[in-house]
Design an enzyme around this catalytic site. Structure first.
Site: not given
Length: 376
Positions: A255, A345, A347
Site C-alpha cells: 500500500c 493488502h 494480509e
C-alpha cells in the site's frame, strides 16, 4: 439520539442522528464498499484523518470484540452509516459498535442516505468534510467554514502520527528462519502475524528509523508498511528505501509502501479522484494475466500503466500489477526480484486471501539472497 449533520466541502448537508460520541470531527470524506470487516476498517491506521462512509446498508451486526483490531485504537476521524443494528449477534462480541465508538470518543452519524453521499464523492471526488452533533451543531455557514479551514489530504505527512514510538519485535511461530526490519508507517497487526507464520522474526521500527537502525538488526529482508497521507511528502522514507535498495536487501512493500518503493525507483505519485476502498477489487498480474480479488484502501497511486518498463538506479524495473477496473498501477518490482511491492493488502483482514502468497514470495527472495551470500 440527538441530531447530527454531515457537511461536505461543496456545501451539501446530510441530516441524521448521532452515532457514537457527540461533538465535532473533521477529515476527508471517503467511502468503503466492504460488506464486512468494519472493525478492521476503523482500526486501520491508513484511515487516519478520514471520515469513512460505509456503503453497506446495515453496520454493527457483529458488535466489537477484543481480537480483530488492526491496531491499538480506532483511527478514523468519523464514521457515517445508514442503519446501525439495534442488536449485536455474535458470540465473540464483547461490546457494541455504538459503545466502542463512544468509549473511544469517535464522532459518527447514522440515518443518512449513504448511497447519495457516495454518489457525490464518486462524481466530485473525495473532499473535506465534518460531522457535527450535540453542542457542536451551529449554523451551516459556521460548520462549512470549519470544514473548509482544515488541511486537505494532498500534502499531508501523516505517517509519523500513526507510527510506533518505540521498536518492538513480533517473534516467529516456532524457530526463526529469517529476520525482517519493518518500517511502521501505519502497519496493520495482521502483517507481522502473516510473516511470523512463515518463520520470520519481525523487528518493527518507527517511521523515523535510519539506515543505521536497520543495519543494527542484521536483517535478511526489509518491509515497508501501509499508512496514511500523501506519499509525495514521505521523503525520509524514500531516502531510507534507496539506501536499502543500494545494499541489496530483499524488499517487500504494501500500500503506502508500494508508493514509497515506486518513488525510490523514480516513479511519481498522484491523488486518485475517490480512491479504492473495499475488499472485492480485482487486480491483474501483468506477467501471468491472473486476477486476484483484493482488499484495498488507498487514495493515492503511482503514475504508470500496464506494460511499463523503466530504468532505475538499482536495475530495470516494471509495473507488475494493475487494477482490472480502471488500470491504476497496483504493483511495481525490480526485474531481478530483489524488491517488489503491491498497492493492495495481501494480509487482508478482513477480506480475501487470494494474494497471501506474496508473503511466500518475500520469504523465497530472502532465501535466494541468503544462498547468494553463501556462494560469494
Amino acid at each position: 439520539m440527538s441530531k447530527a449533520v454531515l457537511v461536505l466541502e461543496n456545501g451539501q448537508v446530510f441530516t441524521g442522528r448521532s452515532f457514537g460520541a457527540e461533538g465535532e470531527t473533521l477529515g476527508e470524506a471517503v467511502f468503503c464498499t466492504a460488506m464486512t470487516g468494519y472493525q478492521e476498517t476503523l482500526t486501520d491506521p491508513s484511515y487516519h484523518r478520514q471520515i469513512v462512509v460505509a456503503t453497506a446498508p446495515q453496520i454493527g451486526n457483529t458488535g466489537w470484540n477484543t481480537e480483530d483490531d488492526e491496531s491499538a485504537k480506532i483511527w478514523v476521524a468519523g464514521y457515517a452509516v445508514r442503519n446501525p443494528t439495534r442488536r449485536v449477534s455474535n458470540w465473540r462480541a464483547s461490546t457494541s459498535l455504538q459503545d466502542e465508538l463512544e468509549k473511544q470518543d469517535v464522532v459518527g452519524i447514522a440515518g443518512i442516505d449513504t448511497r447519495a453521499v457516495v454518489r457525490v464523492l464518486r462524481e466530485a471526488g473525495s473532499m473535506r468534510a465534518g460531522i457535527f452533533s450535540g453542542p457542536a451543531l451551529t449554523t451551516t455557514d459556521d460548520m462549512l467554514a470549519a470544514v473548509k479551514n482544515q488541511q486537505g489530504m494532498a500534502g499531508s505527512n501523516l505517517a509519523d502520527e500513526v507510527s510506533t514510538s518505540e521498536p518492538y519485535v513480533v517473534k516467529a511461530d516456532g524457530d526463526a528462519k529469517y529476520r525482517v526490519a519493518a518500517i511502521d508507517l501505519g502497519i496493520k497487526s495482521n502483517t507481522p502475524r502473516m510473516l511470523a507464520a512463515r518463520g520470520v522474526e519481525v523487528h518493527v521500527l518507527p517511521a523515523t528509523a535510519t539506515f543505521d537502525d536497520v543495519q543494527a538488526i542484521g536483517p535478511d529482508g526489509f518491509f515497508l508498511s501501509n499508512g496514511p497521507g500523501d506519499p509525495a511528502t514521505a521523503d525520509r522514507a524514500v531516502d531510507l528505501t534507496k539506501k536499502v535498495l543500494a545494499a541489496g536487501l530483499p524488499m517487500f512493500g504494501i500500500c503506502f509502501g508500494n508508493q514509497i518503493l515506486g518513488r525510490a525507483l523514480g516513479r511519481k505519485t498522484y491523488k486518485l479522484k475517490f480512491g479504492h476502498r473495499g475488499i472485492n477489487i480485482p487486480v491483474k498480474d501483468v506477467a501471468t494475466g491472473e486476477i486476484a480479488i483484493t482488499s484495498q484502501n488507498h487514495g493515492f497511486a503511482l503514475e504508470g500503466a500496464e506494460g511499463d518498463e523503466f530504468e532505475t538506479d538499482f536495475g530495470p524495473g516494471r509495473v507488475s500489477h494493475v487494477c482490472a477496473n480502471d488500470g491504476v498501477v497496483e504493483g511495481v518490482e525490480l526485474v531481478n526480484g530483489k524488491a517488489f511491492s503491491v498497492q493492495y493488502h495481501p494480509e487482508a483482514a478482513a477480506g480475501p486471501h487470494d494474494a497471501a502468497n506474496l508473503f511466500d514470495k518475500f520469504v523465497a527472495a530472502m532465501q535466494a539472497h541468503a544462498t547468494e551470500g553463501k556462494r560469494s
